[in-house]
Design an enzyme around this catalytic site. Structure first.
Site, mmCIF file in Angstrom:
data_model
loop_
_atom_site.group_PDB
_atom_site.id
_atom_site.type_symbol
_atom_site.label_atom_id
_atom_site.label_comp_id
_atom_site.label_asym_id
_atom_site.label_seq_id
_atom_site.Cartn_x
_atom_site.Cartn_y
_atom_site.Cartn_z
ATOM 1 N N CYS A 66 -34.613 93.194 59.316
ATOM 2 C CA CYS A 66 -33.358 92.500 59.629
ATOM 3 C C CYS A 66 -33.559 91.492 60.766
ATOM 4 C CB CYS A 66 -32.269 93.527 59.920
ATOM 5 S SG CYS A 66 -30.623 92.813 59.875
ATOM 6 N N HIS A 124 -32.327 97.414 55.391
ATOM 7 C CA HIS A 124 -32.711 98.503 56.311
ATOM 8 C C HIS A 124 -33.359 99.663 55.544
ATOM 9 C CE1 HIS A 124 -30.904 97.076 60.076
ATOM 10 N NE2 HIS A 124 -30.087 96.427 59.269
ATOM 11 N N GLU A 143 -34.740 102.179 56.780
ATOM 12 C CA GLU A 143 -34.640 103.433 57.535
ATOM 13 C C GLU A 143 -33.375 104.225 57.220
ATOM 14 O OE1 GLU A 143 -34.332 100.393 58.612
ATOM 15 O OE2 GLU A 143 -32.990 100.167 60.328
ATOM 16 N N GLY A 189 -27.610 126.547 75.392
ATOM 17 C CA GLY A 189 -27.764 125.559 74.321
ATOM 18 C C GLY A 189 -29.207 125.560 73.832
#
Ligand code: XMP
Length: 507
Positions: free
Chosen positions: A77, A164, A166, A220
């Site tokens: 891009c 894109h 990805e 966490g």
């Protein structure tokens, strides 16, 4: 490794993650990175990301040597447009933008498109187009609007795509990136998290020697995984401190501390509920509550550290996206800057040396490491939980009674939701205690009690979110159980707001 140069696209991190998923290590670099630095890191390929800017009104201090051909380059891009512009082509605003799903026609065979069909569905997001290619380049594909959708140099390993690869919407995007990595760059598949764990353990062990390491754990996945990794490296020279601020969910302190202790972590649980609740007494302003909790947290943590020190090292679970984002915001290329709101940062003048083994890892990689280290699933799959805990889910003043009400309501919500076959799609689900009372009837008596709001959202990263369409029979069951089983609640409502405009938490 494949180096990704970040021009501020929201997908830059995704590019690096895609390469890592295929076993090739990938790191992100700022737009001003010099080719010599990339070479010193032994990059096997270079990707130029997309970005929100236009090449023609942007003054970039870009190192031309990157296009020397010594290392293959793939422009995506904005990266394509930059390559075209710098090497003598022409970039203009197209008459039409191309956004979303588009078809491309492949007109020339290339290693980049090996295994692809003549027509492919790709995902695009651009207004500018490459009108003329540099003289040594040839077109590989056109879009439906006949714009150049892909190109390559005839004399150097320089490739470019306007779409894109990805993003998952580009059907064969992964194949394109694989072709670039393996067919063109001949990259080696040697990014292996098992090996990473072994190497980190060895490295930390050597670095720490006989000194002591301090770590704050929250329960966490990041801090728990870090605790277990450090324990493997330095054993009891690690002190992990878990501050119970009294704002945790039902059973949370016990579950987390039992799990970490059974994995051999030298864990100190500091019971500081009274201290926090005293400080929060009478405070109703959300920002004030956060500030008090953050400040108190650091005090308690440092007091405890002082008792058990001295510590030479402080370990932190910093992840790669935080590192990239602070780098991106310093170059000013990224359009969006995330607000971090962790429980207060530690004062900068502390004399600890930092250990941050996850600095180059993405969250899903930390989860995989957690699995390698046998951390139980309930920690790995844990929903994000804010540092200030239930204090931001009790609107207005936080009291012991209200905490008790909220804990019970939240517990019921979790218990019922976990039975749902689509539970996996939930990013966060929790109850919020509102500071208003409404009239109801319980038995033959009038009641005047508090309201619980249910917040259940799906999200990719917490930056945006949508409320989840949980079936009514589940919501109804949760509501009936809460109003029957939790004293003090006679009404339950469901939050139907996305983020934006609302935030996920209510405060
Ligand atoms: P909001 O409410 O801003 O939340 O949409 C986005 C994500 O961040 C979490 N959150 C916090 N996490 N400390 C944290 O560590 C905080 O003060 C905090 N506030 C919100 C929230 O749970 C959601 O996942």
């Amino acid at each position: 490794m494949i180096g990704v140069i970040d021009f501020g696209s929201q997908y830059t991190q995704l590019i690096a993650r895609r390469f890592r998923e295929m076993g090739v290590y990938s790191e992100i670099f700022p737009p001003t990175v010099k080719f010599s630095e990339l070479k010193s890191k032994d990059v096997e390929g270079i990707v130029l990301s997309g970005g929100p800017n236009s090449v023609y009104d942007f003054d970039l201090n870009f190192d031309m040597n990157i296009f020397s051909g010594e290392v293959p380059v793939l422009g995506i891009c904005f990266g394509f447009q930059l390559m075209a512009q710098i090497l003598g082509g022409k970039v203009e605003k197209g008459e039409k933008g191309e956004f979303g799903l588009t078809k491309i026609r492949i007109v020339k065979s290339s290693l980049l498109f090996k295994g692809l069909a003549e027509e492919e569905n790709v995902w695009m997001s651009h207004h500018d187009v490459v009108k003329e290619l540099p003289s040594s380049f040839e077109v590989l594909a056109y879009s439906e609007n006949n714009y150049i959708a892909a190109a390559q140099s005839q004399i150097k390993p320089l490739f470019a795509v306007q779409f894109h690869p990805e993003v998952t919407h580009t059907e064969n995007g992964k194949k394109v990136l694989e072709n670039f990595a393996f067919e063109i760059c001949k990259a080696k598949k040697n990014w292996d998290l098992g090996k990473f764990v072994e190497e980190k353990i060895k490295e930390i062990k050597e670095r720490v020697g006989t000194d002591k390491v301090l770590l704050a754990v929250s329960g966490g996945v990041d801090s728990s995984t870090l605790a277990v990794l450090l324990k493997e490296a330095v054993g009891d020279k690690l002190t992990a401190i878990f501050v119970d601020h009294g704002l945790l969910r039902k059973g949370e302190k016990e579950e987390v501390s039992n799990a970490l202790r059974s994995l051999g972590v030298n864990l100190v649980v500091v019971d500081a509920e009274d201290r926090f609740l005293n400080r929060l007494n009478g405070v109703t302003d959300p920002e004030e509550k956060r500030k008090i909790i953050g400040h108190e947290f650091i005090e308690v943590f440092l007091e405890e550290a002082k008792k058990r020190g001295p510590f030479k090292y402080l370990a932190q679970g910093t992840l790669y996206p935080d590192v990239i984002e602070s780098a991106a915001s310093s170059t000013g290329m990224a359009a969006k800057i995330k607000t971090h709101h962790n429980v207060g940062g530690l004062p900068e003048d502390l004399k600890f040396e930092l250990i941050e083994p996850f600095r180059y890892l993405f969250k899903d990689e930390v989860r995989r490491i957690a699995q390698i280290l046998n951390i139980p699933d309930f920690i790995i799959k844990r929903q994000p939980f804010p540092g200030p805990g239930l204090a931001v889910r009790i609107l207005g003043e936080v009291t012991k009674d209200k905490l008790e009400i909220l804990r019970m309501a939240d517990y019921i919500l979790q218990e019922e939701l976990q039975k749902w076959s689509e539970y996996e799609k939930i990013w966060q689900s929790f109850a919020v205690l509102l500071p208003i009372r409404t009239v109801g009837v319980k038995g033959d008596f009038r009641s005047y009690e508090y309201v619980i709001a249910l917040r259940i959202v799906e999200s990719e990263d917490g930056m945006t979110a949508n409320f989840v369409e949980v079936p009514y029979d589940i919501l109804g069951k949760v509501s009936r159980r809460i109003t029957n089983e939790v004293k003090g609640i006679n009404r339950v409502v469901y939050d139907l707001t996305d983020k934006p405009p609302a935030t996920i938490e209510w405060e």
